[in-house]
Scaffold this motif. Structure first.
Motif, PDB file in Angstrom:
ATOM      1  N   ASP A 124     -20.541  14.315  -1.958  1.00 20.90           N
ATOM      2  CA  ASP A 124     -19.514  14.076  -0.951  1.00 20.90           C
ATOM      3  C   ASP A 124     -18.781  12.762  -1.195  1.00 20.90           C
ATOM      4  OD1 ASP A 124     -21.544  12.374  -0.369  1.00 20.90           O
ATOM      5  OD2 ASP A 124     -21.665  12.844   1.769  1.00 20.90           O
ATOM      6  N   VAL A 125     -19.134  12.014  -2.266  1.00 20.88           N
ATOM      7  CA  VAL A 125     -18.347  10.843  -2.622  1.00 20.88           C
ATOM      8  C   VAL A 125     -17.094  11.321  -3.336  1.00 20.88           C
ATOM      9  CG1 VAL A 125     -20.368   9.356  -2.806  1.00 20.88           C
ATOM     10  CG2 VAL A 125     -19.523  10.508  -4.841  1.00 20.88           C
ATOM     11  N   PHE A 126     -16.166  10.395  -3.579  1.00 23.59           N
ATOM     12  CA  PHE A 126     -14.889  10.803  -4.163  1.00 23.59           C
ATOM     13  C   PHE A 126     -15.079  11.425  -5.542  1.00 23.59           C
ATOM     14  CE2 PHE A 126     -11.197   9.998  -6.826  1.00 23.59           C
ATOM     15  CZ  PHE A 126     -10.183  10.534  -6.049  1.00 23.59           C
ATOM     16  N   GLY A 127     -15.866  10.775  -6.383  1.00 24.84           N
ATOM     17  CA  GLY A 127     -16.018  11.311  -7.726  1.00 24.84           C
ATOM     18  C   GLY A 127     -17.215  10.740  -8.452  1.00 24.84           C
ATOM     19  N   VAL A 128     -17.704  11.498  -9.426  1.00 28.66           N
ATOM     20  CA  VAL A 128     -18.828  11.071 -10.251  1.00 28.66           C
ATOM     21  C   VAL A 128     -18.535  11.457 -11.696  1.00 28.66           C
ATOM     22  CG1 VAL A 128     -21.310  11.238 -10.656  1.00 28.66           C
ATOM     23  CG2 VAL A 128     -20.419  11.477  -8.339  1.00 28.66           C
ATOM     24  N   ALA A 129     -18.820  10.533 -12.616  1.00 28.99           N
ATOM     25  CA  ALA A 129     -18.676  10.820 -14.045  1.00 28.99           C
ATOM     26  C   ALA A 129     -19.903  10.289 -14.772  1.00 28.99           C
ATOM     27  CB  ALA A 129     -17.409  10.180 -14.601  1.00 28.99           C
ATOM     28  N   VAL A 130     -20.424  11.090 -15.703  1.00 27.73           N
ATOM     29  CA  VAL A 130     -21.609  10.699 -16.475  1.00 27.73           C
ATOM     30  C   VAL A 130     -21.270  10.779 -17.962  1.00 27.73           C
ATOM     31  CG1 VAL A 130     -24.024  11.203 -16.987  1.00 27.73           C
ATOM     32  CG2 VAL A 130     -23.144  11.584 -14.684  1.00 27.73           C
ATOM     33  N   PHE A 131     -21.641   9.712 -18.692  1.00 27.23           N
ATOM     34  CA  PHE A 131     -21.416   9.666 -20.134  1.00 27.23           C
ATOM     35  C   PHE A 131     -22.760   9.528 -20.840  1.00 27.23           C
ATOM     36  CE2 PHE A 131     -17.601   8.158 -18.076  1.00 27.23           C
ATOM     37  CZ  PHE A 131     -16.574   8.763 -18.786  1.00 27.23           C
ATOM     38  N   ASP A 132     -22.895  10.183 -21.998  1.00 26.55           N
ATOM     39  CA  ASP A 132     -24.159  10.136 -22.730  1.00 26.55           C
ATOM     40  C   ASP A 132     -24.288   8.816 -23.497  1.00 26.55           C
ATOM     41  OD1 ASP A 132     -22.716  10.283 -25.099  1.00 26.55           O
ATOM     42  OD2 ASP A 132     -23.072  12.416 -25.406  1.00 26.55           O
ATOM     43  N   PRO A 133     -25.444   8.564 -24.145  1.00 27.30           N
ATOM     44  CA  PRO A 133     -25.639   7.276 -24.845  1.00 27.30           C
ATOM     45  C   PRO A 133     -24.595   6.985 -25.914  1.00 27.30           C
ATOM     46  CG  PRO A 133     -27.738   8.399 -24.578  1.00 27.30           C
ATOM     47  CD  PRO A 133     -26.686   9.368 -24.140  1.00 27.30           C
ATOM     48  N   GLN A 134     -23.959   8.024 -26.466  1.00 28.44           N
ATOM     49  CA  GLN A 134     -22.914   7.813 -27.474  1.00 28.44           C
ATOM     50  C   GLN A 134     -21.544   7.571 -26.832  1.00 28.44           C
ATOM     51  OE1 GLN A 134     -25.284  10.461 -27.907  1.00 28.44           O
ATOM     52  NE2 GLN A 134     -26.358   8.870 -29.067  1.00 28.44           N
ATOM     53  N   GLY A 135     -21.476   7.664 -25.490  1.00 27.92           N
ATOM     54  CA  GLY A 135     -20.221   7.412 -24.792  1.00 27.92           C
ATOM     55  C   GLY A 135     -19.390   8.642 -24.537  1.00 27.92           C
TER      56      GLY A 135
ATOM     57  N   ALA B 191     -18.151  15.561 -15.096  1.00 22.00           N
ATOM     58  CA  ALA B 191     -17.387  14.853 -14.067  1.00 22.00           C
ATOM     59  C   ALA B 191     -16.888  15.890 -13.075  1.00 22.00           C
ATOM     60  CB  ALA B 191     -16.213  14.096 -14.679  1.00 22.00           C
ATOM     61  N   ASN B 192     -16.820  15.517 -11.799  1.00 25.61           N
ATOM     62  CA  ASN B 192     -16.360  16.503 -10.828  1.00 25.61           C
ATOM     63  C   ASN B 192     -14.832  16.574 -10.798  1.00 25.61           C
ATOM     64  OD1 ASN B 192     -15.840  14.131  -9.532  1.00 25.61           O
ATOM     65  ND2 ASN B 192     -16.832  14.670  -7.610  1.00 25.61           N
ATOM     66  N   ARG B 193     -14.319  17.509 -10.027  1.00 29.96           N
ATOM     67  CA  ARG B 193     -12.889  17.823 -10.059  1.00 29.96           C
ATOM     68  C   ARG B 193     -12.025  16.637  -9.641  1.00 29.96           C
ATOM     69  NH1 ARG B 193     -11.287  22.454  -6.115  1.00 29.96           N
ATOM     70  NH2 ARG B 193     -11.620  20.736  -4.656  1.00 29.96           N
ATOM     71  N   ASP B 194     -12.483  15.876  -8.623  1.00 34.66           N
ATOM     72  CA  ASP B 194     -11.674  14.750  -8.143  1.00 34.66           C
ATOM     73  C   ASP B 194     -11.447  13.705  -9.231  1.00 34.66           C
ATOM     74  OD1 ASP B 194     -11.212  15.622  -5.521  1.00 34.66           O
ATOM     75  OD2 ASP B 194     -13.207  14.983  -4.896  1.00 34.66           O
ATOM     76  N   VAL B 195     -12.467  13.472 -10.061  1.00 32.17           N
ATOM     77  CA  VAL B 195     -12.313  12.517 -11.162  1.00 32.17           C
ATOM     78  C   VAL B 195     -11.263  13.015 -12.146  1.00 32.17           C
ATOM     79  CG1 VAL B 195     -13.455  11.475 -13.155  1.00 32.17           C
ATOM     80  CG2 VAL B 195     -14.622  11.535 -10.960  1.00 32.17           C
ATOM     81  N   HIS B 196     -11.342  14.299 -12.501  1.00 32.50           N
ATOM     82  CA  HIS B 196     -10.347  14.870 -13.417  1.00 32.50           C
ATOM     83  C   HIS B 196      -8.941  14.767 -12.824  1.00 32.50           C
ATOM     84  CE1 HIS B 196     -12.814  16.566 -16.654  1.00 32.50           C
ATOM     85  NE2 HIS B 196     -13.729  16.837 -15.731  1.00 32.50           N
ATOM     86  N   ASP B 197      -8.808  15.022 -11.512  1.00 32.75           N
ATOM     87  CA  ASP B 197      -7.487  15.002 -10.866  1.00 32.75           C
ATOM     88  C   ASP B 197      -6.882  13.604 -10.864  1.00 32.75           C
ATOM     89  OD1 ASP B 197      -7.655  17.683 -10.425  1.00 32.75           O
ATOM     90  OD2 ASP B 197      -8.229  17.532  -8.308  1.00 32.75           O
ATOM     91  N   PHE B 198      -7.684  12.584 -10.456  1.00 33.66           N
ATOM     92  CA  PHE B 198      -7.092  11.248 -10.372  1.00 33.66           C
ATOM     93  C   PHE B 198      -6.856  10.662 -11.763  1.00 33.66           C
ATOM     94  CE2 PHE B 198     -11.063   8.754 -10.918  1.00 33.66           C
ATOM     95  CZ  PHE B 198     -10.558   7.582 -11.465  1.00 33.66           C
ATOM     96  N   CYS B 199      -7.679  11.043 -12.749  1.00 38.04           N
ATOM     97  CA  CYS B 199      -7.443  10.584 -14.125  1.00 38.04           C
ATOM     98  C   CYS B 199      -6.151  11.183 -14.674  1.00 38.04           C
ATOM     99  CB  CYS B 199      -8.624  10.966 -15.018  1.00 38.04           C
ATOM    100  SG  CYS B 199     -10.071   9.916 -14.804  1.00 38.04           S
ATOM    101  N   ARG B 200      -5.930  12.451 -14.382  1.00 33.78           N
ATOM    102  CA  ARG B 200      -4.713  13.114 -14.852  1.00 33.78           C
ATOM    103  C   ARG B 200      -3.477  12.484 -14.200  1.00 33.78           C
ATOM    104  NH1 ARG B 200      -5.776  17.692 -12.941  1.00 33.78           N
ATOM    105  NH2 ARG B 200      -7.280  18.240 -14.561  1.00 33.78           N
ATOM    106  N   ALA B 201      -3.551  12.197 -12.895  1.00 29.65           N
ATOM    107  CA  ALA B 201      -2.402  11.645 -12.168  1.00 29.65           C
ATOM    108  C   ALA B 201      -2.057  10.234 -12.623  1.00 29.65           C
ATOM    109  CB  ALA B 201      -2.680  11.657 -10.667  1.00 29.65           C
ATOM    110  N   ASN B 202      -3.073   9.459 -13.053  1.00 33.04           N
ATOM    111  CA  ASN B 202      -2.847   8.054 -13.408  1.00 33.04           C
ATOM    112  C   ASN B 202      -2.960   7.786 -14.906  1.00 33.04           C
ATOM    113  OD1 ASN B 202      -2.736   6.481 -10.648  1.00 33.04           O
ATOM    114  ND2 ASN B 202      -4.362   8.008 -10.430  1.00 33.04           N
ATOM    115  N   ALA B 203      -2.905   8.867 -15.706  1.00 36.10           N
ATOM    116  CA  ALA B 203      -2.936   8.756 -17.176  1.00 36.10           C
ATOM    117  C   ALA B 203      -4.155   7.982 -17.666  1.00 36.10           C
ATOM    118  CB  ALA B 203      -1.646   8.101 -17.682  1.00 36.10           C
TER     119      ALA B 203
END
Length: 398
Positions: free
Chosen positions: A69-80, A85-97
């Protein structure tokens, strides 16, 4: 089932009899026949158990991220690389390049939107130390996000976890409150300046008891004017309206200037003010006036909270990757339970020795905001009843 299989084998192992031919070494059976031995079954059971635990963990992690229920979550593996990532993260990343093609590129994309200074070009480990950070976005709408950063252990590997919380309403209320306080403070500023000026004239003109009363008015008006000015300075920095002019600054010059400014107060208090410079000239990238004011504020505090006939030392110290300006006193010290609160606005540490000392509780808050706005930080160590050391810590100039 895998765990049960392993436990069952451990229970029956003492009762198993594996015949061995005299004079011949045991031949380890491989392939399917090897797996069907009791040892092979146990080995595969434990492998299956490890895989099952990994799958359960990844399923729980996925559910927590996707249903969060938080705005967004993103997880990266040890190699980066991005794991999920949930949909909200994808949406705001797309909107703000902002790119999600790797942890470092994600951090690089967030950097221009960060409200706190000092994260430009910083490595992940440095972001970990400064978490949480605040991000101000304009697309698709004006919004503020709090970004909490942590590591997520999965077995022996460390994943990078970014949790984004929408704090737009909270931030808007905070900004509105600051604007209201700023307006009120500005309204106070003009009459206080007038009172201070007129009281100064009265001190010169009056005699006896009336002169004494006029002196009290002048002293209190100076204190209140300083309080209003400090509060306005903090407000400007918090709202990002303070102009920060980052230039190479020779710290030894600042210490000498601060000591000269404070010498009358030191003489009045019976404090010996010492300056310890580095062997070689040391410069940092900072706002000259703001840094000088920070040093003066800390040194004033050191003298205010020290008994007479003590020393206050202004010192430059270099480490491998930082430069520190230390203000060291031999004063009353700070209780351990107060150390985490002393940089909060209006907080004052209470003790029998300091209860009669006047102060607004804003000086240390200003120093913290000012040094962090320049990409530095403030540190403190104290032994109650003996001494305190406040340090302005700056990264070394490249």
């Amino acid at each position: 089932a895998a765990v049960s299989l392993g436990i069952t084998y451990e229970a029956i192992q003492p009762h198993l009899r594996i015949p061995e031919a005299k004079g011949r070494s045991i031949i380890v059976r491989k392939g399917i026949s090897g797996l069907l031995t009791p040892g092979g079954i146990q080995s595969q059971a434990f492998v299956l158990n490890d895989i099952t635990n990994q799958l359960i963990f990844e399923k729980e992690l996925s559910d927590r991220i996707l249903l969060s229920d938080v705005f967004g979550v993103a997880v990266f593996d040890p190699q980066g690389s991005l794991v999920i990532a949930n949909r909200d993260v994808h949406d705001f990343c797309r909107a703000n390049a902002i790119s999600l093609d790797g942890r470092d590129r994600f951090m690089e994309g967030l950097t221009p939107f960060i409200m706190e200074k000092g994260n430009e070009g910083a490595l992940f480990d440095e972001w970990l130390q400064r978490t949480p950070i605040t991000v101000s976005l304009t697309k698709p709408d004006k919004q503020y996000l709090k970004v909490d950063i942590s590591t997520l252990p999965v077995g022996e590997k460390q994943y990078s976890l970014f949790i984004l919380t929408n704090i737009t309403k909270l931030k808007e209320v905070e900004i509105l409150k600051g604007q209201i306080v700023s307006i009120v403070s500005h309204e106070l500023k003009t009459p206080m300046t007038n009172i201070m000026g007129f009281s100064e004239i009265l001190v010169e003109e009056l005699e006896g008891e009336m002169k004494h009363f006029a002196g009290i008015i002048q002293e209190e008006s100076v204190r209140l004017t300083k309080f209003v000015n400090t509060f306005l300075d903090i407000n400007r920095i918090e709202e990002g309206r303070q102009q920060i002019k980052m230039v190479p600054v020779l710290l030894s010059d600042l210490l000498e200037e601060a000591a000269l400014t404070l010498s009358p107060l030191a003489e009045k208090k019976g404090i010996k003010l010492l300056v310890q410079k580095a062997v070689l000239p040391v410069s940092v990238s900072a706002d000259r006036d703001l840094t000088k004011q920070c040093i003066i504020n800390l040194a004033e505090n050191a003298m205010k909270y020290s008994p007479p006939n003590r020393e206050v030392t202004l010192q430059i110290e270099e480490t491998a990757d930082t430069v520190r300006v230390n203000i060291i006193d031999q004063g009353y010290g700070i209780r351990n339970e107060d150390l985490n609160n002393i940089f909060e606005k209006f907080f004052r540490s209470s003790s029998e020795e300091t209860e009669d000392i006047k102060g607004s509780g804003l000086g240390l808050s200003f120093v913290k905001e000012a040094v962090e706005a320049q990409g530095g930080r403030i540190a403190v160590t104290s032994t109650y009843g003996l001494r305190s050391t406040f340090s302005l810590v700056f990264p070394k100039a490249a």
